[in-house]
Design a protein around this motif. Sequence first.
Motif, PDB file in Angstrom:
ATOM      1  N   TRP A  52       0.817  -1.206   0.000  1.00  0.00           N
ATOM      2  CA  TRP A  52       0.000   0.000   0.000  1.00  0.00           C
ATOM      3  C   TRP A  52       0.860   1.270   0.000  1.00  0.00           C
ATOM      4  N   GLY A  53       1.903   1.301   0.787  1.00  0.00           N
ATOM      5  CA  GLY A  53       2.771   2.476   0.829  1.00  0.00           C
ATOM      6  C   GLY A  53       3.357   2.786  -0.527  1.00  0.00           C
ATOM      7  N   ASP A  54       3.806   1.753  -1.241  1.00  0.00           N
ATOM      8  CA  ASP A  54       4.336   1.957  -2.590  1.00  0.00           C
ATOM      9  C   ASP A  54       3.253   2.440  -3.548  1.00  0.00           C
ATOM     10  N   PHE A  55       2.060   1.858  -3.433  1.00  0.00           N
ATOM     11  CA  PHE A  55       0.964   2.263  -4.315  1.00  0.00           C
ATOM     12  C   PHE A  55       0.666   3.748  -4.135  1.00  0.00           C
ATOM     13  N   VAL A  56       0.587   4.187  -2.894  1.00  0.00           N
ATOM     14  CA  VAL A  56       0.307   5.593  -2.601  1.00  0.00           C
ATOM     15  C   VAL A  56       1.397   6.490  -3.198  1.00  0.00           C
ATOM     16  N   PHE A  57       2.659   6.129  -2.960  1.00  0.00           N
ATOM     17  CA  PHE A  57       3.777   6.932  -3.473  1.00  0.00           C
ATOM     18  C   PHE A  57       3.729   7.027  -4.992  1.00  0.00           C
ATOM     19  N   VAL A  58       3.554   5.894  -5.660  1.00  0.00           N
ATOM     20  CA  VAL A  58       3.587   5.876  -7.126  1.00  0.00           C
ATOM     21  C   VAL A  58       2.404   6.652  -7.704  1.00  0.00           C
ATOM     22  N   SER A  59       1.218   6.481  -7.140  1.00  0.00           N
ATOM     23  CA  SER A  59       0.061   7.213  -7.667  1.00  0.00           C
ATOM     24  C   SER A  59       0.261   8.717  -7.519  1.00  0.00           C
ATOM     25  N   GLN A  60       0.795   9.143  -6.402  1.00  0.00           N
ATOM     26  CA  GLN A  60       1.056  10.564  -6.199  1.00  0.00           C
ATOM     27  C   GLN A  60       2.084  11.085  -7.207  1.00  0.00           C
ATOM     28  N   GLN A  61       3.121  10.283  -7.469  1.00  0.00           N
ATOM     29  CA  GLN A  61       4.152  10.686  -8.421  1.00  0.00           C
ATOM     30  C   GLN A  61       3.598  10.791  -9.841  1.00  0.00           C
ATOM     31  N   LEU A  62       2.738   9.849 -10.228  1.00  0.00           N
ATOM     32  CA  LEU A  62       2.153   9.894 -11.568  1.00  0.00           C
ATOM     33  C   LEU A  62       1.332  11.162 -11.769  1.00  0.00           C
ATOM     34  N   LEU A  63       0.565  11.513 -10.764  1.00  0.00           N
ATOM     35  CA  LEU A  63      -0.250  12.723 -10.872  1.00  0.00           C
ATOM     36  C   LEU A  63       0.621  13.973 -10.887  1.00  0.00           C
ATOM     37  N   GLU A 226      -7.882  10.568  -0.497  1.00  0.00           N
ATOM     38  CA  GLU A 226      -7.033  11.482   0.266  1.00  0.00           C
ATOM     39  C   GLU A 226      -5.592  10.984   0.307  1.00  0.00           C
ATOM     40  N   ALA A 227      -5.418   9.673   0.423  1.00  0.00           N
ATOM     41  CA  ALA A 227      -4.069   9.103   0.511  1.00  0.00           C
ATOM     42  C   ALA A 227      -3.344   9.123  -0.824  1.00  0.00           C
ATOM     43  N   THR A 228      -4.054   8.794  -1.904  1.00  0.00           N
ATOM     44  CA  THR A 228      -3.397   8.583  -3.197  1.00  0.00           C
ATOM     45  C   THR A 228      -3.391   9.808  -4.098  1.00  0.00           C
ATOM     46  N   GLY A 229      -4.315  10.728  -3.875  1.00  0.00           N
ATOM     47  CA  GLY A 229      -4.467  11.858  -4.779  1.00  0.00           C
ATOM     48  C   GLY A 229      -5.434  11.592  -5.902  1.00  0.00           C
ATOM     49  N   LEU A 230      -5.892  10.341  -6.035  1.00  0.00           N
ATOM     50  CA  LEU A 230      -6.870   9.991  -7.063  1.00  0.00           C
ATOM     51  C   LEU A 230      -8.251  10.491  -6.648  1.00  0.00           C
ATOM     52  N   ALA A 231      -9.155  10.604  -7.603  1.00  0.00           N
ATOM     53  CA  ALA A 231     -10.484  11.142  -7.320  1.00  0.00           C
ATOM     54  C   ALA A 231     -11.391  10.067  -6.735  1.00  0.00           C
TER      55      ALA A 231
END
Length: 496
Positions: A52-63, A226-231
């Motif tokens: 989960w931590g990696d998923f959050v980091f990567v999604s934030q970076q992509l955005l 809120e965690a990932t930045g996704l809608a």
Amino acid sequence: MAYTIGIDVGTFETKGVLVDHAGTVIAQAARGHQMLVPQPGWAEHRPEEDWWGDFVFVSQQLLAQSDIDPRDINAVACSAIGPCMLPVDKEGNPLMNGVLYGVDGRAEKQVQALTDRIGEETIIARCGNALTSQSVGPKILWLKQECPEIYAKTAHILTSTSFLVQHLTGEVVIDHYTAANFSPLYDVTTQAWVSDLADDIIPLEKLPRLLWSGEIAGEITAEAAEATGLAAGTPVTAGTIDAAAEAFSVGVDGPGDMMMMYGSTIFIILRAASPVSDPAIWYAPWLFEGEHASMAGLATSGTLTHWFRDHIARDLQVEDAFSALAQEAMASPPGANGLLLLPYFSGERTPIHDINAKGAFFGLNLTHTRGDMYRALIEGIAYGTRHVTDTFADLGQRPKRLLAVGGGTQNRLWLQATSDICGLDQVVCEKTTGASYGDAFLAALAIGVVKRADISAWNPVSETIEAAGDPIYEKHYVLFRRLYEQTKDIAAELSG
């Protein structure tokens, strides 16, 4: 424009891509993590940090890289290493580290006990696979027998992808392709959870809801947004195992198509016209209802090259080590000057299914160089791969088309040695991004903005690696097979 995101959690790294509906990569991101080996034969990840931590980091970076409005992301799909075993409580919190796929052999006793009790023929007929270190059912039984306090608190058993989807949507689901690895709890003939083969492993209500990979599992919750930045409200697919997404990323879609994934392990998927059941390989329903796949995998491949770099090539700069080692190996002739390697550093999965198998350099003398050793390592992995492709051929499943993918495709020595030793040409597509790219396509497919055939336009063929062959490889392959057979009893005794 509209976009999809695909994120894949691998053994050592999480990768993500953001693409438009034509398959153009708008942004890429990655984050590394470690595979934990708390004792020999075990392999684990930390779910909250590594998954989960990696998923959050990567999604934030992509955005952040793309500067795209999250509301323009039409769908998200994820994949991860598998099959894994993770008990969680009723709030979805992990109760221990995630137990990894077939490289973790802790449930050897449970594999044998269940096989003896149910019978291998019955297991293969009902589950499509013999019980091995790849099977999740014995690992759940290990949990029950060895960690009763954790087992008592378990509300659900998840795999790595299920854990990500639950964090994103709150839904507890699993795709059929992954579920087929939960033998003896999944019946491939009915494509449903079953308890009649072993009703003492776990209540079926503690297993995830079954879906096909192309189905939508749910929508991103406010907390996940809120965690990932996704809608919030963005559709999320059921997901799948990384190797399946990787196969789809290069167009493995029709019967006879075979993927050769060069990663931490070699993993092979063949789209089969009908179910193929044999104890040497694995079977699962494919990503879509009514379709079939046969699989195989080595236990250590890319992992072994990392081990060699870290322990035998410490004098080399990490960022240049693999290219330098490849140059040294190219100075060694085919056959590595009479040096053989058994690549069984974590036991072996298909086709020998021997958790006690051991790695070995054989034939060393004082003239051998590090280049000889590295070439022998690459060739040893390729001999293990040929053992698998020969097994497929013996079952009438020789591939019509072989597509190579994964980070190891950047290693030309490895690619060419595999083609030469296996006697198979390999197609390499333009994008070798891998599973995350396949996830992005599956997300687009799930919401109907692409058709399956569109993957050939998303990822066209770049080149073909032609098999050249060499008589020394034929000789050494025979010796490779004999070396394992003549040392496996010693290896078993060393396992104690």
